[in-house]
Design an enzyme around this catalytic site. Structure first.
Site, PDB file in Angstrom:
ATOM      1  N   GLY A   1      -5.916   9.887   3.605  1.00 46.58           N
ATOM      2  CA  GLY A   1      -6.537   8.633   3.205  1.00 46.58           C
ATOM      3  C   GLY A   1      -6.688   7.686   4.381  1.00 46.58           C
ATOM      4  O   GLY A   1      -5.715   7.042   4.789  1.00 46.58           O
TER       5      GLY A   1
ATOM      6  N   LYS B   1      -4.962   5.195  -2.505  1.00 45.45           N
ATOM      7  CA  LYS B   1      -4.646   4.297  -3.614  1.00 45.45           C
ATOM      8  C   LYS B   1      -3.914   5.108  -4.694  1.00 45.45           C
ATOM      9  O   LYS B   1      -4.196   6.311  -4.870  1.00 45.45           O
ATOM     10  CB  LYS B   1      -5.938   3.721  -4.200  1.00 45.45           C
ATOM     11  CG  LYS B   1      -6.669   2.813  -3.231  1.00 45.45           C
ATOM     12  CD  LYS B   1      -6.030   1.449  -3.179  1.00 45.45           C
ATOM     13  CE  LYS B   1      -6.841   0.503  -2.324  1.00 45.45           C
ATOM     14  NZ  LYS B   1      -6.173  -0.799  -2.188  1.00 45.45           N
TER      15      LYS B   1
ATOM     16  N   ASN C   1       1.622   1.593  -2.813  1.00 45.29           N
ATOM     17  CA  ASN C   1       2.082   0.549  -3.733  1.00 45.29           C
ATOM     18  C   ASN C   1       2.383   1.184  -5.085  1.00 45.29           C
ATOM     19  O   ASN C   1       1.839   2.227  -5.428  1.00 45.29           O
ATOM     20  CB  ASN C   1       0.973  -0.486  -3.966  1.00 45.29           C
ATOM     21  CG  ASN C   1       0.996  -1.602  -2.927  1.00 45.29           C
ATOM     22  OD1 ASN C   1       1.980  -1.829  -2.253  1.00 45.29           O
ATOM     23  ND2 ASN C   1      -0.124  -2.320  -2.828  1.00 45.29           N
TER      24      ASN C   1
ATOM     25  N   LYS D   1       9.816  -3.719  -4.405  1.00 45.77           N
ATOM     26  CA  LYS D   1       8.471  -3.965  -3.870  1.00 45.77           C
ATOM     27  C   LYS D   1       7.481  -4.130  -5.036  1.00 45.77           C
ATOM     28  O   LYS D   1       6.603  -4.995  -5.005  1.00 45.77           O
ATOM     29  CB  LYS D   1       8.073  -2.792  -2.954  1.00 45.77           C
ATOM     30  CG  LYS D   1       6.625  -2.781  -2.471  1.00 45.77           C
ATOM     31  CD  LYS D   1       6.436  -3.605  -1.215  1.00 45.77           C
ATOM     32  CE  LYS D   1       4.997  -3.900  -0.834  1.00 45.77           C
ATOM     33  NZ  LYS D   1       4.169  -2.782  -0.466  1.00 45.77           N
TER      34      LYS D   1
ATOM     35  N   ASN E   1      -2.610 -13.959   3.776  1.00 42.55           N
ATOM     36  CA  ASN E   1      -3.093 -12.632   3.320  1.00 42.55           C
ATOM     37  C   ASN E   1      -4.017 -12.715   2.119  1.00 42.55           C
ATOM     38  O   ASN E   1      -3.760 -13.475   1.179  1.00 42.55           O
ATOM     39  CB  ASN E   1      -1.908 -11.784   2.838  1.00 42.55           C
ATOM     40  CG  ASN E   1      -1.376 -10.873   3.898  1.00 42.55           C
ATOM     41  OD1 ASN E   1      -1.361 -11.251   5.056  1.00 42.55           O
ATOM     42  ND2 ASN E   1      -0.935  -9.703   3.492  1.00 42.55           N
TER      43      ASN E   1
END
Ligand code: PAF
Length: 311
Positions: free
Chosen positions: A7, A76, A102, A184, A252
């Site tokens: 990726g 992703k 994530n 996280k 950000n």
């Protein structure tokens, strides 16, 4: 080490460039031939906190790569399963696979598709924005952690952390990777959907009573689900930590807002959506996470469908 990065998005290119620069043999695996050709011709260009131009090997066919020591999954979360399927020819049990994505559930999905016991989870505070094919702005640094979900520490994991360290990516081995992944996740639960809905950058989210209040409720719901699952979070006061991350990453544009601005699918199902899904199994009401999930999904389905015209 021979390392495959799957990726070539912002994180994928940043890692591939830094790991290649420190002497590893790096291959990028892409699913898009046109983009692969651009990166093959122009290399990886990094600006911001790291400045680097380097050529790397890139292919759309995993069999071109042959046997590797480490495969890093940087797609992703909604692409984890198809990306893992494309790796089947080179990802037998002797190869270590590391996900730095994530959300939660990626380690389990990769293990299941590839039947490989050596899948590591990881979290990183590195932030990057994709500016074009192979062109990345390195926006933020911080610690990176890697480890097995069962907490077992091995020499091989230590060797991977060292390879990252040699590339300038400070990396620690953790025996509580699930706690880190959920910690996280809770930060992403508090920030990502709210930025995608309001179009505010991370720092401005805490300036408004409305967003601050929704953030606190979304985070508290997620903490309750984590507690029910017996997860050991690494922060004592998660909402305070989320506000701190907003301040540290104030300029950000979160990854989810970047997706919405580019009219791309988001990772909502793996962030607020997973909280809603897990909560159902414990019969815990999580109305805020359900609402945030529903709103982001509505934004995704209404791209290019204008509700009204100003003419
Ligand atoms: O997804 C993101 O954008 C990042 O994980 C974070 C921490 C919210 C910073 O923008």
């Amino acid at each position: 080490m021979k390392i495959v990065v799957v990726g070539p998005g912002a994180m994928g290119c940043l890692l591939a460039g830094m790991l290649a620069k420190s002497g590893n043999m790096v291959w990028l695996l892409d699913k898009n031939e046109k983009r692969a050709e651009n990166i093959r011709n122009n290399g990886i260009n990094i600006e911001g906190k790291t400045q680097l131009h380097i050529k790397v090997n890139i292919t759309t066919n995993a069999t071109d790569i042959g046997k590797a020591d480490l495969i890093i999954i940087a797609v992703k979360s909604y692409d984890t399963i198809p990306a893992s399927e494309r790796l089947s020819a080179i990802a037998d049990g002797s190869v270590y696979i590391l996900t730095l994505q994530n959300g939660v559930g990626n380690v389990e999905n990769i293990k299941r598709v590839l039947n490989n016991p050596n899948v590591l989870g990881g979290v990183t505070s590195y932030g990057a924005t994709l500016l074009g094919d192979g062109v990345v702005r390195h926006a933020g640094t911080g610690d990176t952690y890697v480890g097995r979900l069962d907490g077992k520490l091995t020499n091989e994991i230590q060797r991977i952390a060292e390879a990252f360290g040699n590339a300038g990516i400070i990396t620690k081995v953790s025996d509580n990777i699930e706690g880190l992944l959920w910690s996280k996740l809770i930060i992403n639960v508090g920030i990502n959907a709210l930025t995608a809905i309001t179009h505010l950058n991370n720092g401005r989210l805490v300036e408004f009573e409305g967003t601050r209040d929704i953030m606190e409720k979304a985070v508290n719901e997620a903490v309750l689900v984590a507690q029910k699952k017996g997860i050991k979070l690494i922060y004592d006061r998660p909402f305070e930590k989320v506000k701190e991350v907003c301040a540290l990453t104030s300029a950000n544009i979160s990854s989810m807002l970047q997706d919405v601005l580019k009219k791309r699918k988001t990772e909502i199902d793996y962030i607020n959506g997973i909280i809603a899904e897990e909560a159902r199994t414990f019969n815990i009401p999580v109305p805020i996470n359900e609402a945030l999930t529903g709103l982001v999904k509505t934004i995704e389905s209404s791209y290019d469908k204008f509700l009204f015209s100003t003419n």
